[in-house]
Design a protein around this motif. Structure first.
Motif, short mmCIF file in Angstrom:
data_model
loop_
_atom_site.label_atom_id
_atom_site.label_comp_id
_atom_site.label_asym_id
_atom_site.label_seq_id
_atom_site.Cartn_x
_atom_site.Cartn_y
_atom_site.Cartn_z
N ILE A 63 5.28 7.27 -1.65
CA ILE A 63 5.74 6.37 -0.59
C ILE A 63 4.98 5.07 -0.72
O ILE A 63 3.75 5.06 -0.85
CB ILE A 63 5.49 6.99 0.81
CG1 ILE A 63 6.32 8.26 1.00
CG2 ILE A 63 5.83 6.00 1.90
CD1 ILE A 63 5.55 9.53 0.84
N TRP A 64 5.71 3.96 -0.73
CA TRP A 64 5.06 2.66 -0.90
C TRP A 64 5.68 1.64 0.04
O TRP A 64 6.90 1.60 0.20
CB TRP A 64 5.20 2.17 -2.34
CG TRP A 64 4.14 1.19 -2.72
CD1 TRP A 64 4.19 -0.17 -2.65
CD2 TRP A 64 2.84 1.51 -3.20
NE1 TRP A 64 3.01 -0.73 -3.05
CE2 TRP A 64 2.16 0.29 -3.40
CE3 TRP A 64 2.19 2.71 -3.49
CZ2 TRP A 64 0.85 0.23 -3.88
CZ3 TRP A 64 0.89 2.65 -3.96
CH2 TRP A 64 0.24 1.43 -4.16
N TRP A 65 4.81 0.82 0.64
CA TRP A 65 5.25 -0.23 1.56
C TRP A 65 4.76 -1.58 1.06
O TRP A 65 3.66 -1.70 0.54
CB TRP A 65 4.69 0.03 2.97
CG TRP A 65 5.11 1.33 3.55
CD1 TRP A 65 4.50 2.54 3.39
CD2 TRP A 65 6.23 1.57 4.38
NE1 TRP A 65 5.18 3.52 4.07
CE2 TRP A 65 6.25 2.95 4.69
CE3 TRP A 65 7.24 0.76 4.91
CZ2 TRP A 65 7.22 3.53 5.50
CZ3 TRP A 65 8.21 1.34 5.71
CH2 TRP A 65 8.20 2.69 5.99
N VAL A 66 5.59 -2.61 1.25
CA VAL A 66 5.20 -3.98 0.88
C VAL A 66 5.46 -4.91 2.06
O VAL A 66 6.29 -4.61 2.93
CB VAL A 66 5.98 -4.48 -0.36
CG1 VAL A 66 5.62 -3.67 -1.58
CG2 VAL A 66 7.49 -4.46 -0.11
N ARG A 67 4.76 -6.01 2.07
CA ARG A 67 4.96 -7.01 3.10
C ARG A 67 6.06 -7.97 2.66
O ARG A 67 6.04 -8.50 1.56
CB ARG A 67 3.67 -7.79 3.34
CG ARG A 67 2.65 -7.02 4.15
CD ARG A 67 1.35 -7.77 4.22
NE ARG A 67 0.42 -7.13 5.16
CZ ARG A 67 -0.89 -7.26 5.11
NH1 ARG A 67 -1.43 -7.97 4.16
NH2 ARG A 67 -1.65 -6.67 5.99
N ARG A 68 7.01 -8.20 3.55
CA ARG A 68 8.06 -9.18 3.32
C ARG A 68 8.13 -10.03 4.56
O ARG A 68 8.71 -9.66 5.57
CB ARG A 68 9.41 -8.49 3.07
CG ARG A 68 9.51 -7.78 1.73
CD ARG A 68 9.61 -8.80 0.58
NE ARG A 68 9.80 -8.15 -0.71
CZ ARG A 68 8.82 -7.85 -1.55
NH1 ARG A 68 7.57 -8.14 -1.21
NH2 ARG A 68 9.07 -7.28 -2.71
N GLY A 69 7.50 -11.23 4.45
CA GLY A 69 7.41 -12.07 5.63
C GLY A 69 6.53 -11.40 6.66
O GLY A 69 5.40 -11.00 6.39
N ALA A 89 0.85 -1.19 0.00
CA ALA A 89 0.00 0.00 0.00
C ALA A 89 0.89 1.23 0.00
O ALA A 89 2.05 1.19 0.41
CB ALA A 89 -0.93 0.01 1.22
N GLY A 90 0.30 2.34 -0.48
CA GLY A 90 1.10 3.55 -0.52
C GLY A 90 0.28 4.77 -0.89
O GLY A 90 -0.93 4.71 -1.06
N THR A 130 6.27 -5.42 -11.22
CA THR A 130 7.72 -5.44 -11.07
C THR A 130 8.22 -4.30 -10.19
O THR A 130 9.38 -4.31 -9.76
CB THR A 130 8.41 -5.33 -12.45
OG1 THR A 130 7.95 -4.15 -13.11
CG2 THR A 130 8.07 -6.54 -13.31
N TRP A 131 7.35 -3.33 -9.90
CA TRP A 131 7.75 -2.20 -9.06
C TRP A 131 7.36 -2.41 -7.60
O TRP A 131 7.70 -1.59 -6.75
CB TRP A 131 7.09 -0.91 -9.56
CG TRP A 131 7.53 -0.49 -10.91
CD1 TRP A 131 6.96 -0.81 -12.11
CD2 TRP A 131 8.65 0.34 -11.25
NE1 TRP A 131 7.64 -0.25 -13.15
CE2 TRP A 131 8.68 0.47 -12.65
CE3 TRP A 131 9.63 0.99 -10.49
CZ2 TRP A 131 9.64 1.22 -13.31
CZ3 TRP A 131 10.58 1.74 -11.15
CH2 TRP A 131 10.58 1.84 -12.54
N GLY A 132 6.61 -3.46 -7.33
CA GLY A 132 6.12 -3.64 -5.96
C GLY A 132 6.23 -5.07 -5.46
O GLY A 132 7.23 -5.46 -4.88
N ARG A 187 9.32 0.28 -0.28
CA ARG A 187 9.78 0.02 -1.63
C ARG A 187 10.00 1.36 -2.33
O ARG A 187 9.06 2.14 -2.52
CB ARG A 187 8.73 -0.80 -2.41
CG ARG A 187 9.15 -1.24 -3.79
CD ARG A 187 10.30 -2.25 -3.71
NE ARG A 187 10.71 -2.70 -5.02
CZ ARG A 187 10.31 -3.85 -5.58
NH1 ARG A 187 9.48 -4.64 -4.94
NH2 ARG A 187 10.74 -4.20 -6.76
N SER A 188 11.23 1.64 -2.66
CA SER A 188 11.55 2.95 -3.23
C SER A 188 11.25 2.97 -4.72
O SER A 188 11.43 1.99 -5.43
CB SER A 188 13.02 3.29 -2.99
OG SER A 188 13.86 2.34 -3.61
#
Length: 238
Positions: A87-93, A71-72, A137-139, A99-100
């Protein structure tokens, strides 16, 4: 219409309503976060920080059937007379990772979010928008549908708040309903590209009309819209 056709139509309507309900849930979460940030104190960078906080909370409030992968928030630079910002955030585990994205037009990896459908259509149409499915591919680096809502403060555009839906998890949540159709059925986006189907040759992202086929060819027998989002559930020719 035969009894079997009537029963299928009822299942199609229920399925379309269930898909809409799941999308509505994501839209509601986005709109709630946007409202929270919109009504917060401050302006400029301070206001933006509230959108960042609201975005992070979207991903932190996770449930077992949650399909949000990221989400961002993206600023409407033209309306705010400022430099582009996203501004964007992703879940990793079990963690949230920022995510820039390069918003510098001179950069090789320039991401022109203002030209992307998830931003442009939500801003222009002033309503919730679905974009995808596409390989993000961007997220998330997987099949994704982006749900986005416009953000305005005192009638002035501030930007767009959006969330990425993990298509695989979304499909898993609908699998039982699809199997119950017992007919060649596809859930398609506004461009008639497949989100999910019961036809093995029609995988996610493919058009339901093969290339070169005439537009008036009877590919589908029945179509049910998924609320006002531009998606549809269609019964395909055998």
């Amino acid at each position: 219409m035969s009894t079997n056709a009537t029963a299928l139509d009822k299942r199609l309507k229920r399925f379309a309503a269930k898909v809409a309900e799941r999308i509505d849930g994501t839209v509601t979460v986005l709109q709630s976060a946007a409202h929270e940030a919109q009504t917060s104190d401050g302006a400029g960078a301070t206001k933006l920080s509230h959108f960042v906080d609201a975005t992070c909370r979207l991903l932190e409030q996770r449930s077992d059937d949650d399909v949000l992968a990221g989400a961002g928030y993206a600023v409407d630079a033209a309306a705010q007379s400022c430099a582009p910002a996203m501004i964007w955030w992703v879940r990793r585990g079990g963690s949230l990772v920022e995510r820039s994205h390069s918003v510098d037009p001179e950069a090789d990896s320039f991401y022109d979010y203002a030209a992307m459908r998830w931003f442009k259509a939500a801003k222009t149409d002033c309503r919730p928008t679905l974009s995808g499915p596409f390989i993000d591919t961007w997220g998330s680096d997987d099949y994704t549908v982006t749900v986005s809502v416009p953000v305005a403060v005192d009638g002035q555009s501030w930007g767009v708040l959006a969330a990425d839906v993990d298509v695989r998890r979304f499909i898993d949540a609908l699998a039982a309903d699809l199997r119950a159709m017992r007919a060649p059925v596809a859930l398609v986006n506004e461009a008639d590209r497949v989100v999910v189907s019961t036809v093995p040759s029609l995988s996610t992202g493919l058009p339901i009309r093969p290339r070169g086929m005439r537009d008036d060819h009877a590919v589908e027998r029945r179509r049910h819209p998924v609320s006002t989002y531009g998606w549809s559930v269609v019964v395909l020719d055998d």
